[in-house]
Design an enzyme around this catalytic site. Structure first.
Site, PDB file in Angstrom:
ATOM      1  N   SER A 119       9.992  79.480  74.317  1.00  0.00           N
ATOM      2  CA  SER A 119      11.196  78.655  74.218  1.00  0.00           C
ATOM      3  C   SER A 119      10.918  77.380  73.442  1.00  0.00           C
ATOM      4  O   SER A 119      11.849  76.699  73.019  1.00  0.00           O
ATOM      5  CB  SER A 119      11.676  78.230  75.608  1.00  0.00           C
ATOM      6  OG  SER A 119      11.777  79.312  76.460  1.00  0.00           O
ATOM      7  N   HIS A 140      13.241  84.920  70.136  1.00  0.00           N
ATOM      8  CA  HIS A 140      13.657  84.186  71.334  1.00  0.00           C
ATOM      9  C   HIS A 140      14.901  84.837  71.933  1.00  0.00           C
ATOM     10  O   HIS A 140      16.016  84.598  71.483  1.00  0.00           O
ATOM     11  CB  HIS A 140      13.911  82.714  70.957  1.00  0.00           C
ATOM     12  CG  HIS A 140      14.177  81.826  72.122  1.00  0.00           C
ATOM     13  ND1 HIS A 140      15.078  80.792  72.095  1.00  0.00           N
ATOM     14  CD2 HIS A 140      13.652  81.820  73.373  1.00  0.00           C
ATOM     15  CE1 HIS A 140      15.090  80.188  73.264  1.00  0.00           C
ATOM     16  NE2 HIS A 140      14.234  80.796  74.049  1.00  0.00           N
ATOM     17  N   GLU A 152      17.304  84.506  68.776  1.00  0.00           N
ATOM     18  CA  GLU A 152      16.948  83.590  67.689  1.00  0.00           C
ATOM     19  C   GLU A 152      15.656  84.123  67.073  1.00  0.00           C
ATOM     20  O   GLU A 152      14.673  84.344  67.789  1.00  0.00           O
ATOM     21  CB  GLU A 152      16.676  82.176  68.237  1.00  0.00           C
ATOM     22  CG  GLU A 152      17.920  81.409  68.629  1.00  0.00           C
ATOM     23  CD  GLU A 152      17.592  79.997  69.128  1.00  0.00           C
ATOM     24  OE1 GLU A 152      18.331  79.073  68.754  1.00  0.00           O
ATOM     25  OE2 GLU A 152      16.622  79.802  69.883  1.00  0.00           O
ATOM     26  N   ASN A 190      18.360  75.590  72.336  1.00  0.00           N
ATOM     27  CA  ASN A 190      17.845  74.609  73.297  1.00  0.00           C
ATOM     28  C   ASN A 190      17.920  73.178  72.764  1.00  0.00           C
ATOM     29  O   ASN A 190      18.000  72.232  73.534  1.00  0.00           O
ATOM     30  CB  ASN A 190      16.411  74.963  73.705  1.00  0.00           C
ATOM     31  CG  ASN A 190      16.387  76.144  74.663  1.00  0.00           C
ATOM     32  OD1 ASN A 190      17.412  76.480  75.253  1.00  0.00           O
ATOM     33  ND2 ASN A 190      15.242  76.770  74.812  1.00  0.00           N
TER      34      ASN A 190
HETATM   35  P1  NAD Z   1       8.035  84.377  84.198  1.00  0.00           P
HETATM   36  O1  NAD Z   1       7.231  83.370  84.935  1.00  0.00           O
HETATM   37  O2  NAD Z   1       9.162  85.049  84.885  1.00  0.00           O
HETATM   38  O3  NAD Z   1       7.072  85.544  83.641  1.00  0.00           O
HETATM   39  C1  NAD Z   1       5.895  85.278  82.941  1.00  0.00           C
HETATM   40  C2  NAD Z   1       4.923  86.391  83.254  1.00  0.00           C
HETATM   41  O4  NAD Z   1       3.782  86.251  82.405  1.00  0.00           O
HETATM   42  C3  NAD Z   1       4.403  86.359  84.713  1.00  0.00           C
HETATM   43  O5  NAD Z   1       4.664  87.599  85.341  1.00  0.00           O
HETATM   44  C4  NAD Z   1       2.909  86.102  84.540  1.00  0.00           C
HETATM   45  O6  NAD Z   1       2.099  86.766  85.521  1.00  0.00           O
HETATM   46  C5  NAD Z   1       2.673  86.690  83.147  1.00  0.00           C
HETATM   47  N1  NAD Z   1       1.437  86.263  82.521  1.00  0.00           N
HETATM   48  C6  NAD Z   1       0.806  85.065  82.581  1.00  0.00           C
HETATM   49  N2  NAD Z   1      -0.339  85.118  81.879  1.00  0.00           N
HETATM   50  C7  NAD Z   1      -0.434  86.372  81.354  1.00  0.00           C
HETATM   51  C8  NAD Z   1      -1.382  87.044  80.562  1.00  0.00           C
HETATM   52  N3  NAD Z   1      -2.488  86.436  80.153  1.00  0.00           N
HETATM   53  N4  NAD Z   1      -1.149  88.329  80.222  1.00  0.00           N
HETATM   54  C9  NAD Z   1      -0.042  88.962  80.632  1.00  0.00           C
HETATM   55  N5  NAD Z   1       0.911  88.366  81.397  1.00  0.00           N
HETATM   56  C10 NAD Z   1       0.702  87.098  81.750  1.00  0.00           C
HETATM   57  O7  NAD Z   1       8.506  83.645  82.864  1.00  0.00           O
HETATM   58  P2  NAD Z   1       9.724  84.035  81.910  1.00  0.00           P
HETATM   59  O8  NAD Z   1      10.910  83.269  82.322  1.00  0.00           O
HETATM   60  O9  NAD Z   1       9.793  85.521  81.789  1.00  0.00           O
HETATM   61  O10 NAD Z   1       9.223  83.399  80.539  1.00  0.00           O
HETATM   62  C11 NAD Z   1       8.384  84.094  79.648  1.00  0.00           C
HETATM   63  C12 NAD Z   1       8.507  83.456  78.280  1.00  0.00           C
HETATM   64  O11 NAD Z   1       9.871  83.551  77.840  1.00  0.00           O
HETATM   65  C13 NAD Z   1       8.151  81.979  78.224  1.00  0.00           C
HETATM   66  O12 NAD Z   1       7.535  81.714  77.000  1.00  0.00           O
HETATM   67  C14 NAD Z   1       9.515  81.299  78.325  1.00  0.00           C
HETATM   68  O13 NAD Z   1       9.534  80.017  77.734  1.00  0.00           O
HETATM   69  C15 NAD Z   1      10.375  82.250  77.530  1.00  0.00           C
HETATM   70  N6  NAD Z   1      11.812  82.229  77.819  1.00  0.00           N
HETATM   71  C16 NAD Z   1      12.277  82.124  79.091  1.00  0.00           C
HETATM   72  C17 NAD Z   1      13.658  82.121  79.324  1.00  0.00           C
HETATM   73  C18 NAD Z   1      14.230  82.029  80.715  1.00  0.00           C
HETATM   74  O14 NAD Z   1      15.444  81.748  80.871  1.00  0.00           O
HETATM   75  N7  NAD Z   1      13.466  82.259  81.759  1.00  0.00           N
HETATM   76  C19 NAD Z   1      14.551  82.255  78.241  1.00  0.00           C
HETATM   77  C20 NAD Z   1      14.038  82.397  76.944  1.00  0.00           C
HETATM   78  C21 NAD Z   1      12.662  82.382  76.748  1.00  0.00           C
END
Ligand code: NAD
Length: 284
Positions: A119, A140, A152, A190
């Site tokens: 993000s 994204h 995006e 964002n």
């Molecule tokens: P989340 O915490 O739900 O999931 C992240 C996952 O990554 C976890 O299950 C964790 O165990 C895993 N992880 C950590 N280290 C790891 C590794 N070395 N190898 C494999 N897996 C690993 O987070 P999320 O909300 O799914 O966010 C993931 C990404 O997406 C982030 O970069 C976030 O900024 C982005 N994002 C999130 C949203 C949102 O609304 N939540 C929206 C757009 C983008």
């Protein structure tokens, strides 16, 4: 470039949603996370989401089984060695992402594209850490991935036209609408959404109106489906602060300073829906 197999690193909120969308479109998927429990949670979420589609008669039981059958999962990146595209969707932490990028760069085909769902982290910086900077790009997606139309597509300074064309085509193939964005703090959505939410918190702390009134005003006055404070509770107050800090650091402009009330609520552990309390109460 034809994308037939996709690797997804991280089976959390975004990773499992991305896996579902690609598998529904007929693409083979390998999804990994750090623990078996996290992988199982991700697969369970996908299964539950497909069940809802079956209930609404958008999918048959047989099709559901096919979609699940196309998703291999585990804790090792090795299964992605022959993927055409890998999407990193692990936790929003630069060190974690740099480590994953190094591992992917070493184990996936040299001509494969490595995308990130970050993000806020610079695509240019992540690309520079690999030996294939021209094949690194931001994809994204928005939450919840199966429902939100936008993706995006963020070009780092090094991203090639060929890489961009491949991720644009595959985004459309899985039913998303891509918008091309240059790498910059907050990208497009964002950059605008988070300052609006931050401003709503300033309005609340200055006593302009109550949280419910601020949200009601923005829903009725701007035709927003959800008010900014309820949206902040959904996104997570910690995530909102993190994005504001990225904007503040990135542009060195005081208009992006996080509202002190927002910071204080995060210090108190009032992170929104996920903790049962944010600007509104979810304990019941
Ligand atoms: P989340 O915490 O739900 O999931 C992240 C996952 O990554 C976890 O299950 C964790 O165990 C895993 N992880 C950590 N280290 C790891 C590794 N070395 N190898 C494999 N897996 C690993 O987070 P999320 O909300 O799914 O966010 C993931 C990404 O997406 C982030 O970069 C976030 O900024 C982005 N994002 C999130 C949203 C949102 O609304 N939540 C929206 C757009 C983008």
């Amino acid at each position: 470039m034809d994308i037939r197999k996709v690797g997804i690193v991280g089976a959390g909120t975004m990773g499992n949603g991305i896996a579902q969308v690609f598998s529904l479109a007929g693409v083979d998927v390998v999804m990994t996370d750090v623990t078996d429990a996290a992988v199982e949670r991700g697969m369970k979420t996908i299964s539950g989401s497909l069940d809802r589609m079956v209930k609404k008669e958008k999918l048959t039981e047989g099709q559901k089984a096919e979609v699940l059958g196309r998703i291999a999962s585990g804790t090792e990146l090795g299964g992605m060695a022959d993927a055409d595209l890998v999407i990193e969707a692990a936790s929003e932490d630069l060190d974690i992402k740099l480590k994953i990028f190094a591992e992917l760069d070493a184990c996936v085909r040299p001509d494969a594209i490595i995308a990130t769902n970050t993000s806020s982290i610079s695509i240019t910086k992540l690309a520079a850490s690999t030996k294939r900077a021209d094949k690194v790009v931001g994809m994204h997606f928005f939450n919840p991935v199966p429902l939100m139309a936008l993706v995006e597509l963020i070009r780092g300074l090094q991203t090639s036209d060929e890489t961009y064309a491949a991720v644009e085509a595959v985004s459309r193939m899985v039913g998303k609408t891509p918008v091309q964005v240059r790498n910059s703090p907050g990208f497009v959505v964002n950059r605008m959404l988070c300052p609006m939410i931050n401003e709503a918190v300033f309005a609340l702390s200055e006593g302009l109106a109550t949280a419910a009134e601020i949200d009601e005003a923005m829903k009725l006055g701007c035709n927003h489906p959800i008010g900014p404070l309820a949206l902040c509770d959904l996104i997570g107050l910690d995530v909102e602060v993190a994005v504001m800090q990225v904007l503040y650091e990135g542009y060195k402009d005081s208009k992006y300073r996080p509202a002190p009330l927002l910071v204080e609520m995060v210090e108190a552990g009032y992170l929104g829906r996920k903790t049962g309390r944010g600007f509104f109460d979810y304990s019941k």
